[in-house]
Design a protein around this motif. Sequence first.
Motif, PDB file in Angstrom:
ATOM      1  N   SER A 185      47.438 -35.692 -49.240  1.00  0.00           N
ATOM      2  CA  SER A 185      46.478 -34.606 -49.038  1.00  0.00           C
ATOM      3  C   SER A 185      47.098 -33.250 -49.367  1.00  0.00           C
ATOM      4  O   SER A 185      48.223 -32.965 -48.952  1.00  0.00           O
ATOM      5  CB  SER A 185      45.993 -34.603 -47.589  1.00  0.00           C
ATOM      6  N   LEU A 302      42.101 -35.209 -55.163  1.00  0.00           N
ATOM      7  CA  LEU A 302      42.178 -34.571 -53.847  1.00  0.00           C
ATOM      8  C   LEU A 302      42.288 -33.061 -53.981  1.00  0.00           C
ATOM      9  O   LEU A 302      41.714 -32.310 -53.173  1.00  0.00           O
ATOM     10  CB  LEU A 302      43.366 -35.131 -53.073  1.00  0.00           C
ATOM     11  N   ALA A 305      38.728 -31.769 -54.860  1.00  0.00           N
ATOM     12  CA  ALA A 305      37.817 -31.879 -53.724  1.00  0.00           C
ATOM     13  C   ALA A 305      38.150 -30.848 -52.651  1.00  0.00           C
ATOM     14  O   ALA A 305      37.258 -30.253 -52.034  1.00  0.00           O
ATOM     15  CB  ALA A 305      37.872 -33.290 -53.150  1.00  0.00           C
ATOM     16  N   THR A 306      39.424 -30.609 -52.396  1.00  0.00           N
ATOM     17  CA  THR A 306      39.839 -29.626 -51.399  1.00  0.00           C
ATOM     18  C   THR A 306      39.397 -28.228 -51.782  1.00  0.00           C
ATOM     19  O   THR A 306      39.036 -27.413 -50.914  1.00  0.00           O
ATOM     20  CB  THR A 306      41.374 -29.673 -51.223  1.00  0.00           C
ATOM     21  N   TYR A 322      37.704 -44.711 -51.359  1.00  0.00           N
ATOM     22  CA  TYR A 322      37.688 -43.468 -50.587  1.00  0.00           C
ATOM     23  C   TYR A 322      36.546 -42.517 -50.947  1.00  0.00           C
ATOM     24  O   TYR A 322      36.101 -41.731 -50.105  1.00  0.00           O
ATOM     25  CB  TYR A 322      39.021 -42.738 -50.752  1.00  0.00           C
ATOM     26  N   LEU A 364      36.906 -36.071 -47.293  1.00  0.00           N
ATOM     27  CA  LEU A 364      38.240 -35.516 -47.069  1.00  0.00           C
ATOM     28  C   LEU A 364      38.565 -35.292 -45.602  1.00  0.00           C
ATOM     29  O   LEU A 364      39.735 -35.116 -45.254  1.00  0.00           O
ATOM     30  CB  LEU A 364      38.383 -34.175 -47.799  1.00  0.00           C
ATOM     31  N   ASN A 368      42.595 -35.024 -44.375  1.00  0.00           N
ATOM     32  CA  ASN A 368      43.115 -33.659 -44.516  1.00  0.00           C
ATOM     33  C   ASN A 368      44.590 -33.582 -44.115  1.00  0.00           C
ATOM     34  O   ASN A 368      45.119 -34.429 -43.397  1.00  0.00           O
ATOM     35  CB  ASN A 368      42.269 -32.662 -43.714  1.00  0.00           C
TER      36      ASN A 368
END
Length: 386
Positions: A185, A302, A305-306, A322, A364, A368
Amino acid sequence: MARFLMIAYTTYMHDGRVKRHAEALAERGDHVDVICLATGEPPITNGVNVIGLPMPRYRGESKFAYLRSYMRFFSMAAQRAARMSMKQRYDVVIVCTMPDAVIVCAILPKFLGSKVVLDVHDTMPELYRDKFGGARGAAGAKLLMLEERASSWWADRVLAVHDLHRDRLQQAGVPADKIHVVMNSPDTRIFDLHKNGDAPPNQFTLICHGTVTQRLGLDIAISAVASLRSEIPELRLKVIGEGDRLAESRALVDRLGLGGRVSFMDLVPVEKLPALLVKSDVGLVPYRPSSATHLMLPVKLLDYATLGIPVIAARLRTVEYYFGDGAVELFEPGSVSDLARAIKLLYNDPELRERLVERAGLALDALNWKNQRNEYYRAIDSLLHA
């Protein structure tokens, strides 16, 4: 205050996992040394003592050149780790793959009483078989599976990067009670921006960053952009990265006449990456299907998406596990036409892009960094009190 040593055949400033884990330990007051590859500029270390070895990282097609590079690193890192351990013992030595055999650098520290963690970033047997192919590739993969088992046996703890990766390690013979999952993450202290209106006007920009190699499919993305040049004149692709297929990718861009539509940029330190990514409209994960890529949960996915960037990703097993519930737009891996379809779909549907961002954010939540940092602490601290 505990003492930790990390050893990794990578550059500290570009490897988010190594940097994140080292600084998480330093943040709580532990002493952390990292032996890694040197870079031309000093990295931001946030309390970590980074020891850069003066040698380049090899990225190419030669098995023997890889072996020479690894052996040189093992020799230099093992000597440095031995000297530092004899001066003052480390509580835990964390060795980061690839390769798994990097654990040999921790032999003397272990004999001196240090616990050893093998942090398995990727499964090397599958990657070797994909990269070199044929009967020799299959034979090499079998040998690397033995290396993986031996390295895991020597370690006191083995870290996997996601649940399916843990299952794969168990199937290879690594005891379940030795494996702990700590996912990749992004550190939200660094990835604290969000997609905004800073993208260039009158452009629809795709982004793809990281290693440029055959299995990761950058050529598929370039070909998809070429197929859409007349339908979406404002379409652009920005590539940030390096690898053994970078020159070939540049040549493909020239051959297809995409010089004004596809741009390349060298790798940047992790701290500078978010500001570049958020200027894009869509993040691409164009991986080819293989035993290795089906086991990957791409870090770039990731990252996107973050940051609130909608994602188009190849329909691979771990990605679906996921993010399969409408969190990313999936396309048939290896298919230029289906990737082009997905790009055109997101270009024409801003509301779909918003829904993808929202659903990816929900996916997420459990992954996280705050939660994963606590998992990391638990995995490491269990050795301190063993």
